[in-house]
Scaffold this motif. Structure first.
Motif, mmCIF file in Angstrom:
data_model
loop_
_atom_site.group_PDB
_atom_site.id
_atom_site.type_symbol
_atom_site.label_atom_id
_atom_site.label_comp_id
_atom_site.label_asym_id
_atom_site.label_seq_id
_atom_site.Cartn_x
_atom_site.Cartn_y
_atom_site.Cartn_z
ATOM 1 N N ASN A 83 -7.911 8.729 12.554
ATOM 2 C CA ASN A 83 -8.100 8.624 11.098
ATOM 3 C C ASN A 83 -8.369 9.971 10.427
ATOM 4 O O ASN A 83 -9.044 10.036 9.406
ATOM 5 C CB ASN A 83 -9.235 7.649 10.773
ATOM 6 C CG ASN A 83 -10.590 8.126 11.274
ATOM 7 O OD1 ASN A 83 -10.696 8.577 12.402
ATOM 8 N ND2 ASN A 83 -11.618 8.012 10.459
ATOM 9 N N ASP A 110 -11.666 7.259 5.749
ATOM 10 C CA ASP A 110 -12.007 5.877 6.067
ATOM 11 C C ASP A 110 -10.925 5.333 6.997
ATOM 12 O O ASP A 110 -9.734 5.435 6.686
ATOM 13 C CB ASP A 110 -12.049 5.066 4.770
ATOM 14 C CG ASP A 110 -12.471 3.621 4.992
ATOM 15 O OD1 ASP A 110 -12.212 3.065 6.072
ATOM 16 O OD2 ASP A 110 -13.055 3.039 4.062
ATOM 17 N N GLN A 112 -9.789 2.545 7.366
ATOM 18 C CA GLN A 112 -8.908 1.595 6.690
ATOM 19 C C GLN A 112 -7.897 2.292 5.786
ATOM 20 O O GLN A 112 -6.972 1.661 5.279
ATOM 21 C CB GLN A 112 -9.744 0.605 5.883
ATOM 22 C CG GLN A 112 -10.599 -0.314 6.731
ATOM 23 C CD GLN A 112 -9.783 -1.081 7.772
ATOM 24 O OE1 GLN A 112 -8.727 -1.633 7.464
ATOM 25 N NE2 GLN A 112 -10.260 -1.115 9.010
ATOM 26 N N GLN A 113 -8.072 3.587 5.576
ATOM 27 C CA GLN A 113 -7.160 4.323 4.709
ATOM 28 C C GLN A 113 -6.171 5.193 5.487
ATOM 29 O O GLN A 113 -5.094 5.499 4.959
ATOM 30 C CB GLN A 113 -7.941 5.206 3.730
ATOM 31 C CG GLN A 113 -8.736 4.426 2.697
ATOM 32 C CD GLN A 113 -9.321 5.325 1.623
ATOM 33 O OE1 GLN A 113 -8.957 6.493 1.495
ATOM 34 N NE2 GLN A 113 -10.250 4.790 0.852
ATOM 35 N N GLN A 233 -3.578 -6.573 6.685
ATOM 36 C CA GLN A 233 -4.173 -6.172 5.423
ATOM 37 C C GLN A 233 -3.999 -4.687 5.141
ATOM 38 O O GLN A 233 -4.154 -4.251 4.009
ATOM 39 C CB GLN A 233 -5.676 -6.519 5.405
ATOM 40 C CG GLN A 233 -5.966 -7.997 5.534
ATOM 41 C CD GLN A 233 -7.419 -8.311 5.278
ATOM 42 O OE1 GLN A 233 -7.999 -7.869 4.289
ATOM 43 N NE2 GLN A 233 -8.035 -9.078 6.182
ATOM 44 N N SER A 234 -3.692 -3.930 6.182
ATOM 45 C CA SER A 234 -3.553 -2.489 6.011
ATOM 46 C C SER A 234 -2.758 -1.920 7.178
ATOM 47 O O SER A 234 -2.452 -2.621 8.151
ATOM 48 C CB SER A 234 -4.935 -1.813 5.956
ATOM 49 O OG SER A 234 -5.563 -1.882 7.233
ATOM 50 N N ARG A 236 -3.885 -0.018 9.320
ATOM 51 C CA ARG A 236 -4.757 -0.064 10.494
ATOM 52 C C ARG A 236 -4.429 -1.269 11.367
ATOM 53 O O ARG A 236 -4.429 -1.173 12.600
ATOM 54 C CB ARG A 236 -6.214 -0.093 10.042
ATOM 55 C CG ARG A 236 -7.261 -0.295 11.122
ATOM 56 C CD ARG A 236 -7.335 0.806 12.142
ATOM 57 N NE ARG A 236 -7.406 2.128 11.557
ATOM 58 C CZ ARG A 236 -7.488 3.242 12.272
ATOM 59 N NH1 ARG A 236 -7.505 3.184 13.598
ATOM 60 N NH2 ARG A 236 -7.544 4.412 11.694
ATOM 61 N N ASP A 237 -4.129 -2.397 10.752
ATOM 62 C CA ASP A 237 -3.802 -3.602 11.525
ATOM 63 C C ASP A 237 -2.511 -3.413 12.309
ATOM 64 O O ASP A 237 -2.397 -3.856 13.455
ATOM 65 C CB ASP A 237 -3.672 -4.806 10.590
ATOM 66 C CG ASP A 237 -4.982 -5.153 9.903
ATOM 67 O OD1 ASP A 237 -6.027 -5.053 10.561
ATOM 68 O OD2 ASP A 237 -4.954 -5.508 8.715
#
Length: 302
Positions: A83, A110, A112-113, A233-234, A236-237
């Protein structure tokens, strides 16, 4: 060079040569489809995103790949899951970080970003239009190169004409409308969920929460090759799925093997690909060890 151990020892020695790095640079350029990409953007919509920005982004991506591949762990999964971005001061103006730094330094985000190469701004910009995102281009890239699924040629090529849509629609809404026919959805049922998961990133790879004054919707259900449903959802998934997916591992190994040997794995035996994948997993997905195994397997094959 009569035994596997002898070949492996010489392969490890040769990997230390700069020419081995050049060979791998060529692989990543091909695998990530970096050749002759047009990253130019609308100057009014993306001021400051110029040729120097593109050159810096390309160097940032190359530095990240080098850091992973030639680091101690040489872990394929890190390519997908890390990340951080390597940014200099100019890139920090766009993406965050130390704006005073002249050197490329790691900047944590983050989780998730940012998720490795999947969310590197160079690739996000490359698989986008000059004025907006492109879930289809991004989704096709993720489908073929990252999760390792084949796509049939479209029965009818339909051009995306932005000016023909209701101007109030988001990009996701436009793509959903464009690909709604059953003939299109035979492939777009796979492509669209993957592409939509990256809609939090603008055409220049910056994080965003709205599109056309509406909240960005990145949620979709992705059906795997085995028929399992995974909520996305992102990015990351997707990264976490690909990091553990045998199909994704095979796609990476297949591409690397062909780049090194100029032949498919099946040219050696029907079991070659699965043996390489099993050993890759057993060796903690060590990329340089995979190079050694490919060299060993192909050198001694009769």
């Amino acid at each position: 060079l009569q035994t596997s151990e002898q070949v492996a020892n010489q392969a490890r020695r040769m990997i230390a040569d700069p020419r081995a790095r050049e060979k791998l640079d060529g692989f990543f350029e091909h695998w990530l489809e970096l050749e002759e990409r047009d990253l130019s953007k609308d100057n009014k919509m993306f001021p400051g995103f110029d040729e120097q920005t593109v050159a810096d982004l390309r160097h940032s991506l190359e530095l990240f790949i080098e850091e992973v591949v030639w680091g101690e762990s040489s872990d394929y999964r890190q390519l997908l899951l890390d990340n951080h971005l390597l940014l200099n001061g100019e890139l920090a103006e766009f993406y965050g970080g130390d704006k005073e730094s002249r050197e490329f330094v790691p900047v944590k985000f983050d989780p998730q970003q940012r998720a490795g190469i999947l969310t590197h701004p160079y690739l996000l910009s490359a698989f986008a239009y000059h004025n907006t995102t492109s879930p289809i281009h991004r989704g096709v890239f993720l489908t073929r190169n990252i999760v390792g699924r084949r796509l049939k040629p479209p029965p009818v090529a339909v051009a995306f004409k932005d000016d023909e849509f209701d101007p109030s629609l988001t990009m996701r809404e436009k793509v959903t409308h464009l690909t709604r026919d059953a003939a299109c959805m035979s492939c777009h049922s796979v492509i669209n969920p993957l592409g939509f998961s990256l809609e939090s990133f603008d055409a220049d790879g910056r994080w965003r929460t709205t599109d056309n004054k509406k909240t960005v919707n990145t949620k979709s259900d992705y059906t795997t090759l085995e028929g399992n449903t995974i909520p996305l959802q992102s990015a990351r998934d997707i990264a976490e799925f690909a990091a553990t997916s045998p199909a994704a591992h095979r796609a990476f190994i297949t591409a690397l093997f062909h780049h090194l040997v100029k032949q498919p794995t099946a040219a050696y035996s029907g079991e070659t690909l699965e043996k390489l994948r099993n050993d890759f997993a057993a060796n903690n997905f060590h990329i340089r060890d995979l190079l050694v195994e490919v060299a060993t397997l192909t050198s001694l094959h009769q």
